[in-house]
Design a protein around this motif. Structure first.
Motif, PDB file in Angstrom:
ATOM      1  N   MET A  25       0.835  -1.207   0.000  1.00  0.00           N
ATOM      2  CA  MET A  25       0.000   0.000   0.000  1.00  0.00           C
ATOM      3  C   MET A  25       0.865   1.252   0.000  1.00  0.00           C
ATOM      4  O   MET A  25       0.566   2.235  -0.706  1.00  0.00           O
ATOM      5  N   ILE A  26       1.939   1.230   0.782  1.00  0.00           N
ATOM      6  CA  ILE A  26       2.826   2.394   0.880  1.00  0.00           C
ATOM      7  C   ILE A  26       3.492   2.678  -0.462  1.00  0.00           C
ATOM      8  O   ILE A  26       3.496   3.816  -0.943  1.00  0.00           O
ATOM      9  N   PHE A  27       4.046   1.632  -1.080  1.00  0.00           N
ATOM     10  CA  PHE A  27       4.717   1.837  -2.365  1.00  0.00           C
ATOM     11  C   PHE A  27       3.712   2.186  -3.468  1.00  0.00           C
ATOM     12  O   PHE A  27       4.017   3.004  -4.343  1.00  0.00           O
ATOM     13  N   GLU A  28       2.531   1.584  -3.433  1.00  0.00           N
ATOM     14  CA  GLU A  28       1.522   1.890  -4.448  1.00  0.00           C
ATOM     15  C   GLU A  28       1.070   3.337  -4.366  1.00  0.00           C
ATOM     16  O   GLU A  28       0.717   3.949  -5.381  1.00  0.00           O
ATOM     17  N   SER A  29       1.090   3.907  -3.149  1.00  0.00           N
ATOM     18  CA  SER A  29       0.709   5.311  -3.004  1.00  0.00           C
ATOM     19  C   SER A  29       1.684   6.235  -3.727  1.00  0.00           C
ATOM     20  O   SER A  29       1.377   7.400  -3.993  1.00  0.00           O
ATOM     21  N   GLN A  30       2.865   5.698  -4.051  1.00  0.00           N
ATOM     22  CA  GLN A  30       3.875   6.447  -4.800  1.00  0.00           C
ATOM     23  C   GLN A  30       3.962   5.998  -6.252  1.00  0.00           C
ATOM     24  O   GLN A  30       4.940   6.268  -6.948  1.00  0.00           O
ATOM     25  N   GLY A  31       2.928   5.289  -6.710  1.00  0.00           N
ATOM     26  CA  GLY A  31       2.849   4.878  -8.110  1.00  0.00           C
ATOM     27  C   GLY A  31       3.625   3.623  -8.437  1.00  0.00           C
ATOM     28  O   GLY A  31       3.845   3.332  -9.623  1.00  0.00           O
ATOM     29  N   ILE A  32       4.035   2.856  -7.438  1.00  0.00           N
ATOM     30  CA  ILE A  32       4.826   1.637  -7.662  1.00  0.00           C
ATOM     31  C   ILE A  32       3.911   0.427  -7.480  1.00  0.00           C
ATOM     32  O   ILE A  32       3.441   0.153  -6.374  1.00  0.00           O
ATOM     33  N   GLU A  33       3.635  -0.298  -8.559  1.00  0.00           N
ATOM     34  CA  GLU A  33       2.708  -1.423  -8.507  1.00  0.00           C
ATOM     35  C   GLU A  33       3.372  -2.686  -7.991  1.00  0.00           C
ATOM     36  O   GLU A  33       2.714  -3.512  -7.351  1.00  0.00           O
ATOM     37  N   SER A  34       4.641  -2.872  -8.275  1.00  0.00           N
ATOM     38  CA  SER A  34       5.354  -4.072  -7.825  1.00  0.00           C
ATOM     39  C   SER A  34       6.658  -3.660  -7.151  1.00  0.00           C
ATOM     40  O   SER A  34       7.559  -3.122  -7.814  1.00  0.00           O
ATOM     41  N   ILE A  60      -2.026   9.164   5.422  1.00  0.00           N
ATOM     42  CA  ILE A  60      -2.994   9.594   6.436  1.00  0.00           C
ATOM     43  C   ILE A  60      -4.291  10.062   5.788  1.00  0.00           C
ATOM     44  O   ILE A  60      -5.390   9.692   6.219  1.00  0.00           O
ATOM     45  N   ASN A  61      -4.180  10.859   4.741  1.00  0.00           N
ATOM     46  CA  ASN A  61      -5.364  11.481   4.139  1.00  0.00           C
ATOM     47  C   ASN A  61      -6.100  10.569   3.165  1.00  0.00           C
ATOM     48  O   ASN A  61      -7.314  10.739   2.958  1.00  0.00           O
ATOM     49  N   GLU A  62      -5.410   9.612   2.575  1.00  0.00           N
ATOM     50  CA  GLU A  62      -6.035   8.791   1.530  1.00  0.00           C
ATOM     51  C   GLU A  62      -6.169   7.318   1.891  1.00  0.00           C
ATOM     52  O   GLU A  62      -6.997   6.614   1.290  1.00  0.00           O
ATOM     53  N   GLN A  63      -5.382   6.830   2.858  1.00  0.00           N
ATOM     54  CA  GLN A  63      -5.384   5.399   3.137  1.00  0.00           C
ATOM     55  C   GLN A  63      -5.824   5.050   4.562  1.00  0.00           C
ATOM     56  O   GLN A  63      -5.856   3.873   4.918  1.00  0.00           O
ATOM     57  N   GLY A  64      -6.125   6.032   5.379  1.00  0.00           N
ATOM     58  CA  GLY A  64      -6.635   5.748   6.715  1.00  0.00           C
ATOM     59  C   GLY A  64      -5.588   5.498   7.776  1.00  0.00           C
ATOM     60  O   GLY A  64      -5.909   5.008   8.872  1.00  0.00           O
ATOM     61  N   PHE A  65      -4.321   5.829   7.492  1.00  0.00           N
ATOM     62  CA  PHE A  65      -3.268   5.689   8.498  1.00  0.00           C
ATOM     63  C   PHE A  65      -3.362   6.831   9.513  1.00  0.00           C
ATOM     64  O   PHE A  65      -4.072   7.822   9.291  1.00  0.00           O
ATOM     65  N   GLU A  66      -2.617   6.703  10.591  1.00  0.00           N
ATOM     66  CA  GLU A  66      -2.563   7.732  11.629  1.00  0.00           C
ATOM     67  C   GLU A  66      -1.108   8.140  11.837  1.00  0.00           C
ATOM     68  O   GLU A  66      -0.209   7.289  11.726  1.00  0.00           O
ATOM     69  N   PRO A  67      -0.834   9.408  12.143  1.00  0.00           N
ATOM     70  CA  PRO A  67       0.546   9.807  12.439  1.00  0.00           C
ATOM     71  C   PRO A  67       1.013   9.161  13.735  1.00  0.00           C
ATOM     72  O   PRO A  67       0.217   8.979  14.669  1.00  0.00           O
ATOM     73  N   TYR A  68       2.293   8.828  13.796  1.00  0.00           N
ATOM     74  CA  TYR A  68       2.826   8.205  15.017  1.00  0.00           C
ATOM     75  C   TYR A  68       4.283   8.621  15.180  1.00  0.00           C
ATOM     76  O   TYR A  68       5.060   8.606  14.225  1.00  0.00           O
ATOM     77  N   THR A  69       4.625   8.985  16.413  1.00  0.00           N
ATOM     78  CA  THR A  69       6.003   9.330  16.756  1.00  0.00           C
ATOM     79  C   THR A  69       6.590   8.243  17.638  1.00  0.00           C
ATOM     80  O   THR A  69       6.042   7.939  18.700  1.00  0.00           O
ATOM     81  N   ILE A  70       7.699   7.644  17.187  1.00  0.00           N
ATOM     82  CA  ILE A  70       8.437   6.694  18.017  1.00  0.00           C
ATOM     83  C   ILE A  70       9.445   7.510  18.822  1.00  0.00           C
ATOM     84  O   ILE A  70      10.387   8.077  18.265  1.00  0.00           O
ATOM     85  N   PRO A  71       9.266   7.610  20.145  1.00  0.00           N
ATOM     86  CA  PRO A  71      10.130   8.500  20.944  1.00  0.00           C
ATOM     87  C   PRO A  71      11.594   8.070  20.898  1.00  0.00           C
ATOM     88  O   PRO A  71      11.912   6.882  20.789  1.00  0.00           O
TER      89      PRO A  71
END
Length: 337
Positions: free
Chosen positions: A168-177, A243-254
């Motif tokens: 899903m992450i790579f596809e959001s950048q136009g990468i199918e495979s 976040i805006n298109e795929q339903g993810f949430e922002p997260y900070t790893i301290p």
């Protein structure tokens, strides 16, 4: 005389067998007194975080139930659990909002619409982790993609939620495979479960790992301890798309969460969603929701990812229709209109 004694002996034997059989019919385990109904709460890998969380919740809610027992069982994880619950191979499960919505609508990776699933509670987030060799100069996953860096990327195999989320992450950048693209860049891909990826990382067979884990993820702790690496940001623009298109949430790893992590890492996550089939008793789901809400400290002992869990947010980010049992509890607490 002998025949009469034989007849009586055979008759007594059949009578005893009949009594024993009747006794076994009165309980599920042959004890004669167990009439409990069992509900299966399907989770993930038996050695993973989800199994621990499911077991902890099940053990606690069973203290409040009479005649019904919730049994935590390993499951197929975020991708396989929606279908398993829908077709009654489980009753309660864990997944993520994007998969539950795709299941409801019959979209890939699902083939049929599953309209009988209902949301129960939003738990702690499962977080995207991207680690790379410390000698690589890129600063984020977004930069890796934009610069077409030639790496050998470790990722869980097809069918696992982390694999699907990675795609899903790579596809959001136009990468199918991912595999074909990395090969075009001069790199490669390595598939394996987290223990395999940790070994491959330690042996320097791979340059990077992408996976989704609760924080802190033991596999990342082991990898960072075994061989020096960097936990990377996901990148601002990529994060915004997810976040805006795929339903993810922002997260900070301290900072300091992992070995050699000197700065906060900005990434994204998906909250674990507890869901159930719509025919599961309202009373059971009410008690399940109540149990999660009232046991923050207990859950923090079940898994450290619950240390920052806020039960008042349990009704947030529930994209499926909410189960009536959960809805009743949330309305009583003022968490839902």
């Amino acid at each position: 005389m002998f025949k009469r004694k034989l007849y009586i002996s055979v008759l007594m034997l059949f009578t005893l067998l009949f009594i024993a059989a009747c006794g076994n019919e009165s309980g599920t385990d042959g004890s004669g007194g167990n009439d409990d109904q069992f509900l299966d709460f399907i989770t993930g890998d038996p050695e993973g975080t989800w199994a621990a969380i499911g077991t902890g919740i099940s053990d606690r809610v069973n203290e409040s139930l009479d005649g019904i027992e919730v049994v935590s069982k390993p499951g197929s994880g975020s991708v396989g659990n929606p279908e398993a619950v829908s077709i009654e191979k489980g009753d309660i499960g864990m997944s993520y909002n994007p998969f539950l919505l795709k299941a409801e609508n019959g979209e890939a990776p699902f083939s049929d619409k599953m309209t009988n699933l209902r949301a129960v509670a939003s738990l702690t987030p499962t977080v995207v982790h991207f680690i790379q060799n410390s000698d690589m100069k890129i600063d984020s996953l977004e930069e890796l993609i934009s610069t077409q860096t030639d790496i050998t990327l470790g990722i869980p195999p097809e069918g696992q939620g982390s694999n699907y989320i990675g795609n899903m992450i790579f596809e959001s950048q136009g990468i199918e495979s991912i595999e074909d693209t990395l090969n075009d860049w001069g790199g490669d891909i390595y598939y394996g479960n987290m223990s395999n990826l940790t070994d491959a990382w330690s042996n320097r067979q791979i340059d990077s790992i992408i996976s989704t884990l609760n924080v802190p993820g033991s596999a990342i702790e082991e990898s960072m301890a075994a061989s020096e690496g960097k936990l990377m940001n996901i990148g601002d623009e990529l994060a915004n798309v997810l976040i805006n298109e795929q339903g993810f949430e922002p997260y900070t790893i301290p900072s300091g969460t992992y070995n050699n992590q000197e700065k906060d890492v900005e990434t994204v996550g998906l909250s674990i969603i507890v869901f159930a089939r719509d025919d599961v008793s309202d009373d059971v789901i009410y008690e399940l929701t109540k149990t999660i809400y009232e046991n923050e400290d207990y859950l923090a002992n079940v898994h450290s990812s619950f240390e920052n869990f806020n039960a008042d947010n349990m009704a947030d980010n529930l994209t499926l229709e909410v189960h009536p049992g959960a809805e009743k509890f949330y309305q009583e607490k003022g968490l839902m209109d």
